[in-house]
Design an enzyme around this catalytic site. Structure first.
Site, PDB file in Angstrom:
ATOM      1  N   HIS A 181      44.099  43.052  30.197  1.00 35.74           N
ATOM      2  CA  HIS A 181      44.504  42.378  28.957  1.00 35.74           C
ATOM      3  C   HIS A 181      44.092  43.148  27.704  1.00 35.74           C
ATOM      4  O   HIS A 181      44.525  42.826  26.599  1.00 35.74           O
ATOM      5  CB  HIS A 181      43.860  40.984  28.850  1.00 35.74           C
ATOM      6  CG  HIS A 181      44.358  39.991  29.860  1.00 35.74           C
ATOM      7  ND1 HIS A 181      45.688  39.722  30.047  1.00 35.74           N
ATOM      8  CD2 HIS A 181      43.691  39.203  30.746  1.00 35.74           C
ATOM      9  CE1 HIS A 181      45.824  38.802  31.003  1.00 35.74           C
ATOM     10  NE2 HIS A 181      44.626  38.474  31.444  1.00 35.74           N
ATOM     11  N   HIS A 200      47.900  36.679  35.839  1.00 35.30           N
ATOM     12  CA  HIS A 200      48.145  36.728  34.397  1.00 35.30           C
ATOM     13  C   HIS A 200      48.897  37.999  34.022  1.00 35.30           C
ATOM     14  O   HIS A 200      48.800  39.005  34.726  1.00 35.30           O
ATOM     15  CB  HIS A 200      46.803  36.625  33.651  1.00 35.30           C
ATOM     16  CG  HIS A 200      46.004  35.424  34.052  1.00 35.30           C
ATOM     17  ND1 HIS A 200      44.864  35.505  34.810  1.00 35.30           N
ATOM     18  CD2 HIS A 200      46.232  34.104  33.844  1.00 35.30           C
ATOM     19  CE1 HIS A 200      44.401  34.276  35.044  1.00 35.30           C
ATOM     20  NE2 HIS A 200      45.223  33.413  34.469  1.00 35.30           N
ATOM     21  N   ASP A 213      43.790  35.935  41.396  1.00 32.94           N
ATOM     22  CA  ASP A 213      43.898  34.605  40.803  1.00 32.94           C
ATOM     23  C   ASP A 213      45.262  33.942  41.027  1.00 32.94           C
ATOM     24  O   ASP A 213      45.493  32.838  40.544  1.00 32.94           O
ATOM     25  CB  ASP A 213      43.523  34.630  39.308  1.00 32.94           C
ATOM     26  CG  ASP A 213      43.958  35.888  38.601  1.00 32.94           C
ATOM     27  OD1 ASP A 213      44.811  36.612  39.141  1.00 32.94           O
ATOM     28  OD2 ASP A 213      43.450  36.154  37.488  1.00 32.94           O
TER      29      ASP A 213
HETATM   30 ZN    ZN Z   1      44.016  37.130  35.786  1.00 32.35          ZN
END
Ligand code: ZN
Length: 368
Positions: free
Chosen positions: A141, A180, A266
């Protein structure tokens, strides 16, 4: 040749701020002992499980030097690094959303990035069959001048740029299967035609406003970014279908010299930060398909960098399954949740919906 396993005790010492899960403590939010979900236990327990089963003895377990300032400067501007180092020396804090660190956080982040550099370097120089770096803090990220979502340095991009400093023109494909969106890696390589970035993620989970399929890169890099948003509830069959129909054809079209995996767990069915239904076997199969594609396309050169994954109980079993595939090992850690999670997989109506979605994306990406 063995699988290299890059790890360092100090990455488990990275500490976050005063959080209750993802909420800053204060007002009505009572502080929580565990703090952020990004705590050391998931990764430490993976390291421990591979020792307990004996898999660790089949790996080339090693460490690495921290990334140097020169390494970091290829991706991050000097003023960001200076602010990070100053706050780290002063006791820690936050320079961006959900990315706290304690005293010495800068050095630990540089060490985490160094593990990634070494993993990719070992693969490229033929010193490892493939390589896995237990990186913490994670990296996908992080933007050049802003930390984000537990990520303080862009580990994957730092590893790729270190490799390209030695080998100009190197073509690298990044497969990001963390639940994500890999928004940092996408941003860093948006205009770069020699780095293919592919992110499979839960649609609008985090960040909520990035990861759309329509974002495909820019300038010379147009077409070298593939976002594959998947609906909440996507399970084993959906992930494998996305891989077969989109990821493998995109890799084949790109013809990388090496593959770097942003390996998050995740998307697992019991993860507190995702709403997907993947299992340890799902991750094993994604790893198997990546390794097979790499055998065909780039001499088997695969480096995996650990990203997210927040179930302390289940991440170790997912990671063990991936490492056993990478090492070609017969040592297994049987999935204690296999039967439960098999029974929770989506039904045929969901599969039909996913397949229609993937058909649309095949057409959109020109992969049919
Ligand atoms: Zn993640």
């Amino acid at each position: 040749m063995k699988t290299a396993f890059l790890c360092d005790e100090r990455v488990f010492w990275h500490a976050g701020g005063n959080y209750a899960f993802t909420l800053p403590a204060g007002d009505l939010v009572q502080p929580m002992a565990g703090g952020l979900p990004e705590n050391p236990e998931t990764k430490r327990r993976l390291r421990n499980l591979i020792e307990v089963t004996g898999l660790l003895r089949e790996l080339d377990a090693t460490g690495a030097d921290p990334a140097t300032t020169e390494d970091l400067r290829r991706v991050h501007p000097a003023d960001y690094l200076a602010r990070f180092k100053a706050l780290s020396d002063a006791g820690g804090g936050e320079l961006g959303p959900r990315a706290p660190f304690g005293r010495g956080g800068y050095e630990i982040a540089a060490l985490s990035a160094g593990l990634g550099i070494e993993a990719l370097a070992r693969v490229l120089t033929g010193r490892a069959r493939n390589a896995y770096a237990l990186t913490r803090p994670p990296g996908h990220h992080c933007l050049p001048d802003r930390p984000n979502g537990f990520c303080l340095l862009a580990n994957g991009a730092i590893a790729i740029e270190a490799a390209r400093a030695h080998t100009p023109g190197l073509r690298v494909a990044v497969i990001d299967w963390d639940v994500h969106h890999g928004n940092g890696t996408e941003a860093i390589y948006a205009a770069d035609p020699d780095v293919l970035t592919i992110s499979l993620h839960q649609d609008r989970n985090y960040p909520t406003d990035t990861g759309h399929a329509s974002v495909r890169g820019e300038g010379a890099g147009l077409g070298a970014n593939l976002n594959i948003p998947l609906p909440p509830g996507t399970g084993h069959r959906g992930y494998l279908a996305a891989f077969e129909r989109l990821v493998i054809p995109a890799l084949t079209r790109f013809r990388p010299d090496a593959i770097l995996v942003a390996c998050g767990y995740d998307a697992a069915a019991v993860d507190p930060l995702g709403r997907m239904l993947a299992t340890a076997e799902t991750f094993a199969q994604l790893a198997r398909r990546t390794l097979d594609a790499a055998d065909h396309l780039c001499g088997g050169r695969v480096a995996m960098l650990h990203e997210g994954g927040y179930s302390e109980a289940y991440v170790p079993f997912c990671g063990h399954a991936v490492l056993a595939e990478m090492a070609g090992s017969a040592i297994a850690a049987p999935d204690p949740l296999a039967a439960t999670l098999a029974a929770r997989q989506p039904d045929a109506r969901f599969d039909a919906m996913i397949n229609a979605h993937l058909s649309d994306l095949e057409g959109f990406f020109g992969l049919r």
